[in-house]
Design an enzyme around this catalytic site. Structure first.
Site, mmCIF file in Angstrom:
data_model
loop_
_atom_site.group_PDB
_atom_site.id
_atom_site.type_symbol
_atom_site.label_atom_id
_atom_site.label_comp_id
_atom_site.label_asym_id
_atom_site.label_seq_id
_atom_site.Cartn_x
_atom_site.Cartn_y
_atom_site.Cartn_z
ATOM 1 N N CYS A 1 -62.083 -0.464 -96.820
ATOM 2 C CA CYS A 1 -61.112 -0.521 -95.877
ATOM 3 C C CYS A 1 -59.773 -0.933 -96.612
ATOM 4 C CB CYS A 1 -61.402 -1.432 -94.649
ATOM 5 S SG CYS A 1 -62.326 -2.847 -95.261
ATOM 6 N N HIS B 1 -56.288 -6.568 -92.729
ATOM 7 C CA HIS B 1 -56.081 -7.077 -93.903
ATOM 8 C C HIS B 1 -54.691 -7.019 -94.461
ATOM 9 C CE1 HIS B 1 -60.542 -6.846 -93.852
ATOM 10 N NE2 HIS B 1 -60.740 -5.648 -94.365
#
EC number: 1.2.1.11
Length: 371
Positions: free
Chosen positions: A135, A275
């Site tokens: 990711c 994130h």
């Protein structure tokens, strides 16, 4: 074309199904089938497909009837089923969110806004395994792909601020439980304007260190704290998550033989599903910031360059702003004191969308010939 879906109920799978529905992807799938590890024979979800019954995700013969298998069931499932399925003679396309096959020579890590040429070459050359990337790596490349694609990066270091979602659904719940438990410990004091903040702080600190703090999944407190290590220890001082940053980036870009050096530290913070990353890059030449911004902004339809100003940064470059969207903003772009080739950048992206489900959704469309 028969397309089988495994792991469609989990967190990444659910986001994938939602995105496929939004983009009307099922209209491009001649025959869709849904598999299960726990409810064989039960009712399949209704996306307008003919097959209404759930099939056995561990039945190799049943899986082998598919032309394409899309799995978000996790690495253990891939490890148990993939090889027996291939050994049975199955030659279909395997599209997988898990990391198990990422670094195999016969697999391509998919992120088509960045490496469509690598994917197209793979399809031409008979590659059948298309795997979603880490990711953090995918989100970095969505934001900074322009610099990498133009071969402008000599080296990069990424310091991450990673969300609870990367560790799983239970971990997201635990983060919220931690937040709530901290508040509950000092709710009375907070309601009293005359209470001393140092007393409140001491109660919070004592609770963070106590056995009562909910930490069954993370092992240590996250809410009100952070965790400066993600994934296993490779024994050389590097975590596996940090190792992935270099090897996967170069594999996605098709330059494993001539890699750009990328390294850094990966840190878990109390964000739900976005994130963030603070990057330092050494470029191969001293370019003006305006040119760097133009290169970044032109790389794909989802990256958004945020002006390096306080108000724009605090409103546009945050998990609160980005969560649940496909936008990948990048900002804080400026020259560093080390010299003209050194720049900083800060980027944020949704870990479940471009970080997980979206590259799979799109590569399925590419394999089907409809993107």
């Amino acid at each position: 074309m028969k397309v089988g879906f495994v792991g469609w109920r989990g967190m990444v799978g659910s986001v994938l199904m939602q995105r496929m529905k939004e983009e009307n992807d099922f209209a491009h799938i001649p025959e869709a089938f849904f598999f299960t590890t726990s409810n064989v024979g039960g009712a399949a979800p209704d996306f307008g497909q003919a097959a209404k019954t759930l099939l056995d995700a561990n039945d190799v013969a049943e899986l082998a009837k598919m032309d394409i298998i899309v799995t978000c069931q996790g690495g253990d499932y891939t490890k148990s089923v993939f090889q027996p399925l291939r050994d049975s003679g199955w030659n279909g396309y395997w599209v997988d969110a898990a990391s198990s096959l990422r670094m195999k020579d016969d697999a391509i890590i998919v992120l088509d806004p960045v490496n469509r040429n690598v994917i197209d070459n793979g399809l031409k050359n008979g590659v059948k395994n298309y795997i979603g990337g880490n990711c953090t790596v995918s989100l970095m490349l969505m934001a900074l792909g322009g610099l990498f694609q133009n071969d402008l990066v000599e080296w990069a270091t990424s310091m991450t601020y990673q969300a609870a979602s990367g560790a799983g659904a239970k971990n997201m719940r635990e983060l919220i439980s931690g937040m709530g438990a901290i508040h509950a410990k000092v709710a009375d004091e907070l309601a009293d304007p005359s209470s001393a903040i140092l007393d409140i702080d001491r109660k919070v600190s004592d609770f963070l260190r106590s056995e009562d703090y909910p930490k069954a999944n993370f092992g240590v407190p996250l809410a009100g704290s952070l965790i400066p290590w993600i994934d296993v220890d490779l024994g050389n001082g590097q975590s596996k998550e940090e190792w992935k940053g270099g090897v996967e980036t170069n594999k996605i870009l098709g330059r494993s033989d001539n890699p750009t050096v990328i390294d850094g530290l990966c840190v878990r913070i109390g964000s739900m599903r976005c994130h963030s990353q603070a990057l330092t890059l050494k470029l191969k030449k001293d370019l003006p910031v305006s040119e760097i911004e133009a290169i970044l902004a032109g790389a794909n339809d989802w990256v958004k360059v945020i002006p390096n100003e306080k108000e724009a940064s605090i409103h546009e470059l945050t998990p609160a702003k980005v969560t649940g969207t496909l936008s990948v903003p990048v900002g804080r772009i400026r020259k560093l004191e080390m010299g003209g080739e050194y720049i900083s950048a800060f980027t944020v992206g949704d870990q479940l969308l471009w970080g997980a489900a979206e590259p799979l959704r799109r590569v399925l469309r590419i394999v089907l010939g409809s993107l």
